[in-house]
Design an enzyme around this catalytic site. Structure first.
Site, short mmCIF file in Angstrom:
data_model
loop_
_atom_site.label_atom_id
_atom_site.label_comp_id
_atom_site.label_asym_id
_atom_site.label_seq_id
_atom_site.Cartn_x
_atom_site.Cartn_y
_atom_site.Cartn_z
CB SER A 286 -0.91 0.02 1.23
OG SER A 286 -1.67 1.22 1.23
CE LYS B 260 -3.10 -2.56 -0.21
NZ LYS B 260 -3.88 -2.41 -1.37
CG HIS C 213 -4.92 -1.07 3.81
ND1 HIS C 213 -5.20 -0.51 2.57
CD2 HIS C 213 -4.07 -0.21 4.41
CE1 HIS C 213 -4.55 0.63 2.45
NE2 HIS C 213 -3.86 0.84 3.54
CG ASN C 214 -7.39 -1.92 -0.53
OD1 ASN C 214 -6.39 -1.67 0.12
ND2 ASN C 214 -7.37 -2.05 -1.83
CD GLU D 21 -7.60 2.75 -0.24
OE1 GLU D 21 -6.52 2.25 0.10
OE2 GLU D 21 -8.00 2.70 -1.42
C1 6PG Z 1 -3.27 1.18 -1.70
C2 6PG Z 1 -4.61 1.19 -2.41
C3 6PG Z 1 -4.57 0.50 -3.72
C4 6PG Z 1 -5.95 0.40 -4.37
C5 6PG Z 1 -6.44 1.69 -4.90
C6 6PG Z 1 -7.66 1.57 -5.83
O1 6PG Z 1 -3.27 0.71 -0.57
O2 6PG Z 1 -2.27 1.66 -2.24
O3 6PG Z 1 -5.54 0.54 -1.61
O4 6PG Z 1 -4.08 -0.79 -3.53
O5 6PG Z 1 -5.87 -0.48 -5.41
O6 6PG Z 1 -6.72 2.55 -3.85
O7 6PG Z 1 -8.78 1.08 -5.19
P1 6PG Z 1 -10.23 1.29 -5.84
O8 6PG Z 1 -10.03 1.49 -7.33
O9 6PG Z 1 -11.00 0.04 -5.57
O10 6PG Z 1 -10.78 2.52 -5.21
#
Ligand code: 6PG
Length: 473
Positions: free
Chosen positions: A131, A185, A188-189, A192
């Site tokens: 990430s 991960k 984590h997302n 996010e």
């Molecule tokens: C990271 C992000 C990355 C992710 C993008 C796009 O930790 O660097 O999580 O891995 O792929 O943020 O995510 P979306 O296109 O689903 O918003």
């Protein structure tokens, strides 16, 4: 003269793969890269820092031939079929003992399948979350490896070198067995997605409800980023409000269409949470709102029908900003609580043995969800690594209680202003339900038993009971 041999190979020289490889080279490792697009392989060397050892090749066989054994090969390619294709093309050229790392956002069940497929062939396979976006990959990402322990010990020094550092400590650690790296991960997302949803709701209320312009919004996020709300997502939001659009001369944020994209990791988090089961309503709401945003035509028709304009908030700008800050702090903490509770549950259910203290420790730097809050979570898990939910920690309870009045008032203002704040509201509802010793689901149990004889338990004696309902009318 013998060929120069390389420490690490990267397959997939998109911006993430290329930057991570150049980062390794900056730390003194000779590295080699391959991409199906020969132009990307050929231009790799030109973007390397002077004095580093970087080679681009146009065949996999050449890459494998030039790697030290056991070979360490990482791929950063789109999740799904491309990962399987790379594995198949590596099989004829790799040898027993070599290491394959999938650094993309693969679904964890695919990673489990790939580990099982490669183990009998003597190949070590590691699923690893990375990430930090393209800048993080070049300067120091947060790295979440899991699975094969031997492979981890082999690559640990390299990963520690390239990762972000907090208080001198690397933002990489072993995340647990099997597909734990990709699982961590994924969550984590999910977090996010949820925090981004909360920030967008705060923006909406401050803009449409309280009338702040982009300069004022920039100032608010700037101040927040200098205090207890400091985080990467608040920091970049601060900058977004100032960015101009060269074509129109307007602020770029006002020219961007209100349809959110996604690559699926947020949805996977929600789907898997329901399977476990564990409640992560703020992450669910974030996925739902991205989905709803794509129904632009229907939303426009509904707007015309309901004349659904936001109403000016019945409070001044300063109070709105104060309440918004409290609401964001409270709800952000709840997003982490939901995601971390999910990891705790999944760790047991899927036998991954995820070290929770290490998860929050390596999220303190480099990753998209890094924030000052992570330090408090690290302290909580350091005291009790089996904590099922960070809301049960006394110090965390102290933080949340300070903001409770603020979020309640903020949600009232938002409802009166007709500004949708589903993420923030879901965070408070989760908190209120989680801290309720008595939930109203006794009534649901009565209904289930009424129409379906599903039975219920009683508070005064053990056992399952069924009633012939309706007889007391
Ligand atoms: C990271 C992000 C990355 C992710 C993008 C796009 O930790 O660097 O999580 O891995 O792929 O943020 O995510 P979306 O296109 O689903 O918003």
């Amino acid at each position: 003269m013998a060929d120069q041999l390389y420490d690490f190979g990267m397959i997939g020289l998109g911006v993430m793969g290329r930057n991570l490889l150049l980062n390794l080279a900056d730390h003194g490792y000779p590295v080699i890269g391959f991409d199906l697009d020969a132009q990307k392989s050929n231009s790799l060397e030109a973007s390397a820092t002077d004095g580093t050892i970087v080679k681009g090749v146009t065949t996999l066989a050449e890459m494998v031939h030039l790697l030290k054994t056991p070979r360490k090969v990482m791929m950063l390619v789109p999740a799904g079929k491309p990962v399987d294709n790379v594995i198949e093309s590596l099989l004829p050229v790799l040898e027993s003992g070599d290491i394959i790392i999938d650094g993309g956002n693969s679904h964890y069940t695919d990673t489990v399948r790939r580990v099982k497929y490669l183990e009998p062939k003597g190949l070590h396979f590691m699923g690893m979350g990375v990430s930090g976006g393209e800048h993080g990959a070049r300067t120091g990402p947060s790295i979440m490896p899991g699975g094969d322990l031997e492979a981890w010990h082999n690559v640990q020094p390299l990963l520690e070198a390239v990762s972000a550092k907090v208080n001198g400590e690397p933002c990489v650690a072993y995340m647990g067995k099997d597909a734990a790296g990709h699982y961590v991960k994924m969550v984590h997302n999910g977090i996010e997605y949820a925090i981004m949803q909360l920030i967008s709701e705060i923006y909406d209320l401050l803009k449409r409800g309280a009338g702040l312009n982009n300069d004022e919004l920039h100032e608010v996020f700037k101040q927040w980023n200098e205090g207890e709300l400091q985080s990467y997502l608040v920091e970049i939001t601060r900058d977004v409000f100032l960015q101009n659009d060269p074509e129109t001369g307007k602020r770029l944020v006002d020219v961007i269409l209100d349809k959110a994209g996604s690559k699926g990791t947020g949805k996977w988090t929600s789907q898997d949470a329901m399977d476990l089961p564990v409640s992560i309503p703020t992450i669910d709401m974030a996925v739902a709102m991205r989905d709803l945003s794509s129904y632009k035509d229907e939303r426009t028709a509904a707007y015309a029908l309901y004349q659904a304009d936001a109403v000016q908030a019945q409070i001044g700008k300063d109070e709105a900003i104060q309440l918004a800050g409290d609401a964001l702090y409270f709800a952000t903490l709840i997003c982490y609580a939901q995601g971390l509770a999910m990891l705790h549950k999944a760790s047991g259910e899927l036998a991954m043995e995820i070290p929770m203290a290490d998860v929050v420790k390596i999220w303190r730097g480099g990753c998209i969800i890094r924030s000052t809050l992570l330090e408090a979570f690290y302290q909580a898990y350091s005291k009790n690594k089996a904590l099922p939910n960070i809301l049960l920690d006394e110090a965390i309870a102290g933080l949340i209680k300070q903001k409770e009045t603020g979020i309640r008032r903020f949600l009232t203002v938002a409802a009166e202003s007709r500004v949708p704040v589903g993420g923030l509201a879901s965070a408070l509802a989760y908190f209120d339900a989680y801290t309720s010793a008595a939930m109203p689901v006794n009534l649901i149990q009565a209904q289930r038993d009424y129409f379906g004889a599903h039975t219920y338990e009683r508070i005064d004696k053990p056992g399952k009971f069924h009633t012939e309902w309706g007889s007391n009318e």
